[in-house]
Motif scaffolding. Structure first.
Motif, PDB file in Angstrom:
ATOM      1  N   ILE A 196      42.469  35.470  54.557  1.00 43.51           N
ATOM      2  CA  ILE A 196      41.972  36.338  53.952  1.00 43.51           C
ATOM      3  C   ILE A 196      41.217  37.266  54.729  1.00 43.51           C
ATOM      4  O   ILE A 196      42.409  38.728  55.213  1.00 43.51           O
ATOM      5  N   LEU A 197      40.811  36.906  55.596  1.00 38.89           N
ATOM      6  CA  LEU A 197      40.554  37.589  56.530  1.00 38.89           C
ATOM      7  C   LEU A 197      41.172  38.212  58.322  1.00 38.89           C
ATOM      8  O   LEU A 197      40.951  38.950  58.295  1.00 38.89           O
ATOM      9  N   HIS A 198      42.560  37.900  57.185  1.00 39.41           N
ATOM     10  CA  HIS A 198      43.742  38.994  58.415  1.00 39.41           C
ATOM     11  C   HIS A 198      44.131  39.372  57.663  1.00 39.41           C
ATOM     12  O   HIS A 198      44.750  40.254  58.784  1.00 39.41           O
ATOM     13  N   LEU A 199      43.972  39.363  56.541  1.00 40.30           N
ATOM     14  CA  LEU A 199      44.611  40.204  55.749  1.00 40.30           C
ATOM     15  C   LEU A 199      44.579  41.444  55.876  1.00 40.30           C
ATOM     16  O   LEU A 199      43.230  42.078  56.684  1.00 40.30           O
ATOM     17  N   PRO A 200      45.428  43.304  56.261  1.00 43.62           N
ATOM     18  CA  PRO A 200      44.961  43.986  56.037  1.00 43.62           C
ATOM     19  C   PRO A 200      44.073  44.383  54.945  1.00 43.62           C
ATOM     20  O   PRO A 200      43.941  44.128  53.578  1.00 43.62           O
ATOM     21  N   LYS A 201      42.758  45.028  55.681  1.00 39.99           N
ATOM     22  CA  LYS A 201      42.005  45.534  54.398  1.00 39.99           C
ATOM     23  C   LYS A 201      42.826  46.444  53.181  1.00 39.99           C
ATOM     24  O   LYS A 201      43.969  46.647  53.498  1.00 39.99           O
ATOM     25  N   GLY A 202      42.170  46.297  51.846  1.00 37.92           N
ATOM     26  CA  GLY A 202      42.165  47.202  51.203  1.00 37.92           C
ATOM     27  C   GLY A 202      42.493  48.787  50.993  1.00 37.92           C
ATOM     28  O   GLY A 202      41.072  49.215  51.528  1.00 37.92           O
ATOM     29  N   THR A 203      42.712  49.958  50.320  1.00 39.20           N
ATOM     30  CA  THR A 203      42.484  50.917  50.210  1.00 39.20           C
ATOM     31  C   THR A 203      41.350  50.997  49.467  1.00 39.20           C
ATOM     32  O   THR A 203      41.226  50.354  47.961  1.00 39.20           O
ATOM     33  N   GLU A 204      40.221  52.038  50.395  1.00 34.85           N
ATOM     34  CA  GLU A 204      39.084  52.293  49.383  1.00 34.85           C
ATOM     35  C   GLU A 204      39.821  54.284  49.080  1.00 34.85           C
ATOM     36  O   GLU A 204      39.814  54.879  49.258  1.00 34.85           O
ATOM     37  N   ARG A 206      47.900  35.846  46.640  1.00 33.37           N
ATOM     38  CA  ARG A 206      48.763  35.680  45.460  1.00 33.37           C
ATOM     39  C   ARG A 206      47.354  35.028  44.054  1.00 33.37           C
ATOM     40  O   ARG A 206      48.093  35.386  43.541  1.00 33.37           O
ATOM     41  N   SER A 207      45.975  34.778  44.549  1.00 30.56           N
ATOM     42  CA  SER A 207      45.333  35.040  43.699  1.00 30.56           C
ATOM     43  C   SER A 207      45.044  35.783  43.323  1.00 30.56           C
ATOM     44  O   SER A 207      44.545  35.997  42.040  1.00 30.56           O
ATOM     45  N   LYS A 208      44.720  36.573  44.321  1.00 30.74           N
ATOM     46  CA  LYS A 208      43.838  38.292  43.879  1.00 30.74           C
ATOM     47  C   LYS A 208      45.170  38.805  43.051  1.00 30.74           C
ATOM     48  O   LYS A 208      44.620  39.211  41.744  1.00 30.74           O
ATOM     49  N   VAL A 209      46.588  38.290  43.141  1.00 27.98           N
ATOM     50  CA  VAL A 209      47.135  39.229  42.643  1.00 27.98           C
ATOM     51  C   VAL A 209      47.580  38.310  40.622  1.00 27.98           C
ATOM     52  O   VAL A 209      47.385  39.406  40.125  1.00 27.98           O
ATOM     53  N   ARG A 210      47.069  37.398  41.009  1.00 26.95           N
ATOM     54  CA  ARG A 210      47.600  36.765  39.996  1.00 26.95           C
ATOM     55  C   ARG A 210      46.122  36.766  38.476  1.00 26.95           C
ATOM     56  O   ARG A 210      46.171  37.107  37.262  1.00 26.95           O
ATOM     57  N   LYS A 211      45.346  37.540  39.344  1.00 29.68           N
ATOM     58  CA  LYS A 211      44.094  37.579  39.064  1.00 29.68           C
ATOM     59  C   LYS A 211      44.354  39.112  38.369  1.00 29.68           C
ATOM     60  O   LYS A 211      43.462  39.507  37.230  1.00 29.68           O
ATOM     61  N   ALA A 212      44.541  39.809  38.687  1.00 31.81           N
ATOM     62  CA  ALA A 212      44.683  41.206  38.592  1.00 31.81           C
ATOM     63  C   ALA A 212      46.309  41.726  37.227  1.00 31.81           C
ATOM     64  O   ALA A 212      45.734  42.581  36.618  1.00 31.81           O
ATOM     65  N   LEU A 213      46.825  40.616  37.118  1.00 31.35           N
ATOM     66  CA  LEU A 213      47.839  40.590  36.279  1.00 31.35           C
ATOM     67  C   LEU A 213      47.236  40.627  35.170  1.00 31.35           C
ATOM     68  O   LEU A 213      46.358  39.361  34.453  1.00 31.35           O
ATOM     69  N   PRO A 214      47.715  41.389  33.846  1.00 28.66           N
ATOM     70  CA  PRO A 214      47.555  41.597  32.605  1.00 28.66           C
ATOM     71  C   PRO A 214      47.583  40.059  31.582  1.00 28.66           C
ATOM     72  O   PRO A 214      48.860  39.546  31.750  1.00 28.66           O
ATOM     73  N   ASP A 215      46.639  39.884  30.637  1.00 30.75           N
ATOM     74  CA  ASP A 215      47.262  38.629  30.083  1.00 30.75           C
ATOM     75  C   ASP A 215      48.072  37.680  29.055  1.00 30.75           C
ATOM     76  O   ASP A 215      48.792  36.655  29.772  1.00 30.75           O
ATOM     77  N   ARG A 216      48.466  38.930  28.872  1.00 30.94           N
ATOM     78  CA  ARG A 216      49.304  38.826  27.988  1.00 30.94           C
ATOM     79  C   ARG A 216      50.883  38.296  28.710  1.00 30.94           C
ATOM     80  O   ARG A 216      52.208  38.457  27.640  1.00 30.94           O
ATOM     81  N   PHE A 217      51.284  38.714  28.970  1.00 26.31           N
ATOM     82  CA  PHE A 217      52.511  38.740  29.933  1.00 26.31           C
ATOM     83  C   PHE A 217      51.963  38.627  31.771  1.00 26.31           C
ATOM     84  O   PHE A 217      53.140  38.326  32.083  1.00 26.31           O
ATOM     85  N   ARG A 218      51.578  37.314  31.958  1.00 27.58           N
ATOM     86  CA  ARG A 218      50.944  36.571  32.853  1.00 27.58           C
ATOM     87  C   ARG A 218      51.922  35.819  33.566  1.00 27.58           C
ATOM     88  O   ARG A 218      52.766  36.096  34.494  1.00 27.58           O
ATOM     89  N   TYR A 219      52.780  35.012  32.353  1.00 28.54           N
ATOM     90  CA  TYR A 219      53.118  34.624  32.937  1.00 28.54           C
ATOM     91  C   TYR A 219      54.743  35.195  33.726  1.00 28.54           C
ATOM     92  O   TYR A 219      55.802  34.446  34.199  1.00 28.54           O
ATOM     93  N   ILE A 220      55.491  35.796  32.450  1.00 29.42           N
ATOM     94  CA  ILE A 220      56.373  36.451  32.789  1.00 29.42           C
ATOM     95  C   ILE A 220      56.421  37.737  33.902  1.00 29.42           C
ATOM     96  O   ILE A 220      57.783  37.607  34.366  1.00 29.42           O
TER      97      ILE A 220
END
Length: 642
Positions: A30-38, A127-141
């Motif tokens: 994670i430390l070597h990923l680009p910083k997120g947009t503020e 991938r973990s952060k993206v998964r958490k950002a996904l809405p519950d109702r269509f997460r699997y799809i």
């Protein structure tokens, strides 16, 4: 013993050395990923529609990513951008305009584009952060579609079957809505609100509701926020100021209808004692709706009554707080009621449209029994509002006087200075506070007062009023607030509020660097300010002091836009550098959907880094490295810890 206990507790979370090793590897990556947009935004002043649009389009970031992602596709990026901003409204328009038999093809193409945009927007995240950002109702799809979109169409029939079944089950609208919201969520990683959510505009409550659902946020309190917090903390003086400003801008419905604060007794009191006066007629925006003559007159008398009650209560505070050095602002004691004049400094001025039927001129700051009962009732109603309490709690939880974040200093107002650039000090008793210590002192008083809402005239609560109007307030930044003069004195020279030298000195790089050092920040950092509208039409530059100072109040408030010539600045900070964004006025959601209009945003490069900034170089990175240090110790001692 404490260290042993800490590592024992840590071992309960990571039950094996392999689990510790996995987490260390994850954090290192994670430390070597680009910083997120503020995303930095300031001084929205109740203008919900424009504020909400800027959040939805990420100050133009959504459209920029669309152009990058779909550069070689035959797609109308403006049309697709509106679908991302306002999916429900745009879908309704499309279904009304397109033949029904063409909708299935349209749905599939838009879903494919949106999935590609989600993929493009999530490149900087785990991938973990993206998964958490996904809405519950269509997460699997959505996860399935994302996985396949990253491959070279090895299973096109599989993707087609998923989308066609979604359309057949009439779930395409809902999926598109979730994909659009996911894109908005991923385009901006963190939001900074650099003060002044409240006052002037019609919907500060809607802005707070929106912020309470935002995924990652901090707030630096503005002077207009602090006065509402002060009223909730028990300041009757601040409450009268809140009511006066609401009446001045035709926004009493914010209190009555949206927060459920009962002010009927104040309206009756105002009508009983005051006649409508021209100086107190409300300042209404062009789109404020139609106010009847009776409504305007009610707003005028309520404003008059609230003003006189405010001046009485302020006189009482000034008398009990000599350390505040505000004797000159005890204006009621300087009035000659017989000649209708007021002494300010060494000069006497005639009063105009001055009504004060409840003042005892032997004791001008004293409340009548009726007024005391009225104010007690109003304060109780204000503090009893569940929604308002929830909103003020949120400001306390997420807010602060200033924030040091990723080598930048975020502050709404100013750092009080003398003309030579030295920090101006504020004396309370035998203690003196200046610079960073002054702001730390103010924040301590805000939090102390808020925890004691039934204690009304203590130093902490009075300090919140000082933050609104005091000479050494970092949120006010002027020598005096001339509310009385603007209402009652014709001579406009008396209306002038002299700014603290900070506002001139902040143009000098070395002054900004001195301030950054005082807050333990590198001199290559930036001070990010709100509070004072930048008059761009007069040639003022929001980028000052060779880029060390960035002022992002460009006038979201419609009452400022004639003065500034624009409708607000925002700031974006990503792994490539800093961009200042100037916005033109927002028209309406309807215009955005029907005509495809957007806030026209002009981007100006502030700073470009030589190599992309990584998470390791941020505040979050420092926190992760501290966690890694503890996990490394745990890993090395794992077999010996009980």
């Amino acid at each position: 013993m404490n260290q042993e206990k800490y590592y024992s507790l840590l071992k309960e979370k990571f039950a094996s050395k392999e689990m510790v090793a996995t987490e260390l590897i994850n954090l290192e990556a994670i430390l070597h990923l680009p910083k997120g947009t503020e995303h930095f935004i300031s001084d929205v002043h109740g203008e919900y529609a424009a504020f909400d649009h800027v959040l939805r389009n990420g100050s133009g970031s959504v459209k920029e990513k669309l152009r990058d992602c779909l550069a070689n596709e035959p797609v109308d990026c403006n049309e697709l951008a509106v679908l991302i901003y306002y999916p429900q409204q745009k879908l309704a328009q499309i279904k009304h305009q397109r033949p029904a038999h063409t909708m299935a093809e349209w749905y599939e193409q838009q879903i494919i584009y949106l999935v590609r945009m989600v993929t493009h927007s999530s490149k900087k995240y785990t991938r973990s952060k993206v998964r958490k950002a996904l809405p519950d109702r269509f997460r699997y799809i959505i996860e399935e579609l994302l996985t396949e979109s990253q491959k070279k169409q090895e299973k096109p029939a599989y993707v087609h079957a998923i989308i066609q079944k979604i359309i057949q089950l009439k779930q395409a609208d809902e999926l598109i809505e979730d994909l659009a919201l996911t894109i908005q969520r991923l385009v901006v990683d963190h939001l900074h609100v650099v003060g002044d959510i409240y006052d002037r505009g019609p919907a500060p409550d809607a802005i707070i509701d929106r912020l309470m659902t935002y995924h990652s946020i901090d707030i630096q309190w503005g002077n207009h926020d602090i006065i509402w917090m002060a009223a909730m903390a028990g300041s009757s003086l601040s409450l009268m100021n809140v009511i006066r400003i609401c009446a001045r801008y035709g926004n009493l419905d914010i209190l009555e209808d949206r927060y459920g604060v009962t002010i009927r007794a104040l309206i009756d009191y105002s009508r009983k004692y005051y006649q409508p006066s021209e100086a107190f007629f409300p300042k209404l925006a062009e789109d404020a709706g139609c106010f009847s003559k009776e409504e305007k007159e009610t707003l005028a008398v309520v404003q008059q009554a609230a003003a006189i009650l405010q001046f009485k209560l302020e006189g009482q505070l000034i008398a009990r707080r000599p350390d505040f050095n505000m004797d000159a602002r005890a204006v009621l004691t300087q009035i000659d009621p017989k000649n209708q004049t007021v002494l300010l400094g060494k000069k006497t001025y005639p009063l105009q449209q001055f009504q004060a039927p409840t003042i005892d001129w032997q004791h001008p700051n004293a409340l009548t029994d009726e007024e005391h009962e009225l104010i007690t009732h109003l304060l109780h109603s204000f503090q009893a509002s569940e929604k308002l309490k929830r909103h003020m709690d949120f400001l306390i939880e997420k807010g602060s006087m200033y924030l040091c974040y990723n080598n930048n200093l975020l502050i709404h107002g100013c750092i009080p200075l003398h003309e030579n650039g030295d920090f101006k000090s504020f004396r309370v008793g035998h203690a003196h506070y200046a610079g960073k210590e002054l702001l730390d002192y103010f924040e301590k008083q805000v939090r102390l007062s808020y925890t004691q809402p039934t204690v009304h005239d203590d130093l902490a609560t009075d300090t919140l009023w000082y933050l609104w109007t005091g000479e050494c307030s970092s949120l006010f930044g002027k020598n005096a607030m001339t509310t009385f003069e603007r209402y009652y004195i014709q001579d406009k020279q008396t209306h002038i509020e002299k700014k603290n030298p900070y506002y001139q000195l902040r143009n000098q790089e070395h002054i900004c660097q001195d301030i950054l050092r005082a807050f333990h920040l590198p001199i290559s950092g930036h001070i990010i300010n709100g509070h004072t509208p930048v008059k761009e039409k007069n040639g003022e530059n929001p980028i000052k002091a060779n880029g060390r100072m960035l002022v992002i109040d460009g006038g979201f408030s419609k009452s400022y836009q004639k003065e500034t010539g624009i409708a607000g600045y925002t700031l974006l900070s990503n792994s490539y550098g800093l961009q200042l964004v100037a916005h033109q006025p927002f028209t309406s959601v309807e215009a955005a959907v029907e005509k495809g209009t957007d806030i026209i945003s002009t981007r100006r490069l502030v700073e470009k880094v030589t190599s992309r900034t990584t998470v390791k170089e941020t505040n979050i990175g420092r926190q992760l490295m501290e966690e890694m240090a503890d996990l490394t110790d745990l890993y090395q001692q794992f077999d010996t810890i009980i």
